[in-house]
Design an enzyme around this catalytic site. Structure first.
Site, PDB file in Angstrom:
ATOM      1  N   ASP A  63     -32.557 -43.284  95.779  1.00 19.83           N
ATOM      2  CA  ASP A  63     -31.928 -44.605  95.707  1.00 19.83           C
ATOM      3  C   ASP A  63     -30.441 -44.467  96.066  1.00 19.83           C
ATOM      4  OD1 ASP A  63     -31.755 -47.311  95.059  1.00 19.83           O
ATOM      5  OD2 ASP A  63     -31.377 -46.924  92.925  1.00 19.83           O
ATOM      6  N   ILE A  92     -35.645 -52.251  90.152  1.00 23.65           N
ATOM      7  CA  ILE A  92     -35.385 -52.619  88.753  1.00 23.65           C
ATOM      8  C   ILE A  92     -34.928 -51.386  87.985  1.00 23.65           C
ATOM      9  CG2 ILE A  92     -36.441 -53.499  86.627  1.00 23.65           C
ATOM     10  CD1 ILE A  92     -38.440 -55.027  88.514  1.00 23.65           C
ATOM     11  N   SER A 122     -31.517 -41.921  91.602  1.00 22.66           N
ATOM     12  CA  SER A 122     -30.193 -42.133  92.207  1.00 22.66           C
ATOM     13  C   SER A 122     -29.454 -40.797  92.243  1.00 22.66           C
ATOM     14  CB  SER A 122     -29.390 -43.146  91.390  1.00 22.66           C
ATOM     15  OG  SER A 122     -29.032 -42.569  90.149  1.00 22.66           O
ATOM     16  N   ASP A 130     -27.496 -45.596 102.337  1.00 23.24           N
ATOM     17  CA  ASP A 130     -26.757 -46.833 102.097  1.00 23.24           C
ATOM     18  C   ASP A 130     -25.408 -46.785 102.826  1.00 23.24           C
ATOM     19  OD1 ASP A 130     -25.447 -49.031 101.239  1.00 23.24           O
ATOM     20  OD2 ASP A 130     -25.717 -48.662  99.099  1.00 23.24           O
ATOM     21  N   SER A 190     -32.961 -56.912  88.433  1.00 22.84           N
ATOM     22  CA  SER A 190     -33.306 -57.028  87.012  1.00 22.84           C
ATOM     23  C   SER A 190     -33.080 -58.463  86.554  1.00 22.84           C
ATOM     24  CB  SER A 190     -32.450 -56.071  86.174  1.00 22.84           C
ATOM     25  OG  SER A 190     -32.982 -54.765  86.267  1.00 22.84           O
ATOM     26  N   HIS A 249     -26.104 -55.616  91.241  1.00 21.77           N
ATOM     27  CA  HIS A 249     -26.470 -54.553  90.299  1.00 21.77           C
ATOM     28  C   HIS A 249     -25.923 -54.829  88.898  1.00 21.77           C
ATOM     29  CE1 HIS A 249     -26.922 -52.245  94.157  1.00 21.77           C
ATOM     30  NE2 HIS A 249     -28.051 -51.961  93.539  1.00 21.77           N
TER      31      HIS A 249
HETATM   32  P1  13P Z   1     -30.555 -53.686  88.664  1.00 21.46           P
HETATM   33  O1  13P Z   1     -29.221 -53.222  88.168  1.00 21.46           O
HETATM   34  O2  13P Z   1     -30.581 -55.176  88.800  1.00 21.46           O
HETATM   35  O3  13P Z   1     -31.671 -53.170  87.836  1.00 21.46           O
HETATM   36  O4  13P Z   1     -30.738 -53.100  90.149  1.00 21.46           O
HETATM   37  C1  13P Z   1     -31.236 -51.793  90.334  1.00 21.46           C
HETATM   38  C2  13P Z   1     -31.126 -51.329  91.739  1.00 21.46           C
HETATM   39  O5  13P Z   1     -30.887 -52.072  92.665  1.00 21.46           O
HETATM   40  C3  13P Z   1     -31.347 -49.896  91.988  1.00 21.46           C
HETATM   41  O6  13P Z   1     -31.078 -49.553  93.306  1.00 21.46           O
HETATM   42  O1  G3H Z   2     -28.389 -49.282  91.980  1.00 21.05           O
HETATM   43  C1  G3H Z   2     -28.087 -48.364  91.215  1.00 21.05           C
HETATM   44  C2  G3H Z   2     -29.078 -47.904  90.222  1.00 21.05           C
HETATM   45  O2  G3H Z   2     -29.186 -48.808  89.148  1.00 21.05           O
HETATM   46  C3  G3H Z   2     -28.770 -46.501  89.788  1.00 21.05           C
HETATM   47  O3  G3H Z   2     -27.637 -46.469  88.992  1.00 21.05           O
HETATM   48  O4  G3H Z   2     -26.167 -44.697  89.944  1.00 21.05           O
HETATM   49  O5  G3H Z   2     -25.995 -45.402  87.538  1.00 21.05           O
HETATM   50  O6  G3H Z   2     -27.960 -44.068  88.328  1.00 21.05           O
HETATM   51  P1  G3H Z   2     -26.892 -45.067  88.688  1.00 21.05           P
HETATM   52 ZN    ZN Z   3     -29.568 -50.743  94.224  1.00 20.72          ZN
END
Ligand code: 13P
Ligand code: G3H
Ligand code: ZN
Length: 323
Positions: free
Chosen positions: A93, A269, A56, A115, A228, A189
């Site tokens: 991501d 996940i 991310s 996104d 998750s 999320h």
């Molecule tokens: P979770 O928070 O359910 O693990 O989702 C992760 C996610 O969508 C990362 O892009």
């Molecule tokens: O969907 C988001 C992911 O879980 C990444 O989270 O931006 O805190 O690294 P983050």
């Molecule tokens: Zn996500």
């Protein structure tokens, strides 16, 4: 040749084709430190599962973008020297800008998500198409998103999901040229996906919307974010060892298994991995108050995370032994 190919990564095109035909989904696990990366790589190698390694924007900032890229490159070197290597895509991501996607592609990513789900429809199309045009020139695949997940998406906090409207998908996919589409059908999320009243059960995902989307864009790879399961065994360990996570709840694994058999080709996940790490670190620190060697608490956490990944690949994604 695109940099990612020199590094040994693959884009997601072939992975998704095989997942669609085989009725399983590719796991997309997030990492931002060495132990998570080790668990993911060895978990997928040992279960013979293709993998999407997700980074991310926050992970890039946290770990340092140069270091993170070399960590991923190092992981790929391990994969390729294994007797049974697995295909790995390095994926951005929740990319939030064209510039970020370009920067990742320039540094060796084989797949990016742009996104634009929080933008008005036409603006989402324009931004996504701009990224697709650049990415496809480098044979990098692109994930777009339609619909907004409840929780926090791209710093936009949404109390409620805005499910993906099946009427929009054909136009979005056609006009942007994306390779996969993230949709909103009830996942979200984080570790608090539903606010349940006592006795209330977790609502089902909106498989009716998924079915309708599949009819509109047959055979097109669908992505589920926020997937998750917030496994109760780890929430319990956290709460028993000084944590406070009452009411944490996720998507039941049977629902994800059902989704993986459909056009859903990628399941994201992150939170489940964070929960395992937190649970085991908390427990180890509490049980060994004199220890000050991080390896003694990060090592067991890493081992448990690898086990969880292997089990998910086998029982939830269905991606084990697919290479
Ligand atoms: P979770 O928070 O359910 O693990 O989702 C992760 C996610 O969508 C990362 O892009
Ligand atoms: O969907 C988001 C992911 O879980 C990444 O989270 O931006 O805190 O690294 P983050
Ligand atoms: Zn996500």
């Amino acid at each position: 040749m695109s940099l990612y190919k020199k590094l040994g990564f693959v884009n997601t095109r072939e992975m998704f084709k095989k997942a669609m035909e085989g009725g399983y989904a590719i796991p997309a696990y997030n990492f931002n430190n060495m132990e998570q990366l080790q668990s993911i790589i060895f978990g997928c190698l040992e279960s013979g599962s293709p993998l999407i390694l997700q980074v991310s924007k926050g992970a890039r900032d946290y770990a340092n973008q140069i270091l993170l890229r070399y960590m991923a490159e190092g992981a790929m070197a391990i994969v390729n020297s294994h007797k049974h290597p697995v295909p790995v895509a390095l994926h951005l991501d929740h990319g939030d800008s064209y510039e970020l996607c370009v920067s990742c592609i320039e540094s060796g990513f084989s797949s990016v998500m742009i996104d634009g789900s929080h933008l008005p429809f036409e603006e989402n199309i324009a931004l996504t198409k701009k990224v697709v045009d650049y990415a496809h020139n480098h044979d990098v695949t692109v994930e777009g998103e339609l619909g907004v997940l409840a929780g926090i998406e791209e710093h936009v906090k949404s109390e409620k999901s805005h499910y993906t409207d099946p009427d929009d998908v054909e136009e979005f996919v056609g006009k942007t040229g994306v390779d996969s589409l993230a949709i909103s059908i009830g996942t979200s999320h984080g570790a608090y996906k539903f606010k349940l009243k006592p006795g209330e059960k977790i609502p089902d995902l909106r498989f009716d919307i998924l079915d309708e989307i599949e009819k509109r864009i047959p055979g097109f790879p669908i992505v589920l974010h926020g997937s998750s399961s917030v496994l109760p065994e780890y929430v319990k360990i956290i709460n028993e060892n000084g944590g406070k996570m009452e009411g944490a709840v996720g998507i039941p694994e049977e629902q994800l298994r059902k989704a993986a058999k459909s056009a859903v080709c990628k399941i994201n996940i992150d939170s489940d991995g964070r929960l395992v790490m937190t649970a085991i670190v908390r427990r180890e620190l509490k049980n060994n108050p004199g220890n000050f060697d991080p390896r003694k608490f990060l090592g067991p956490a890493r081992e448990e995370l690898k086990k969880m990944i292997m089990r998910k690949n086998k029982d939830v994604l269905g991606s084990a032994e697919r290479v």
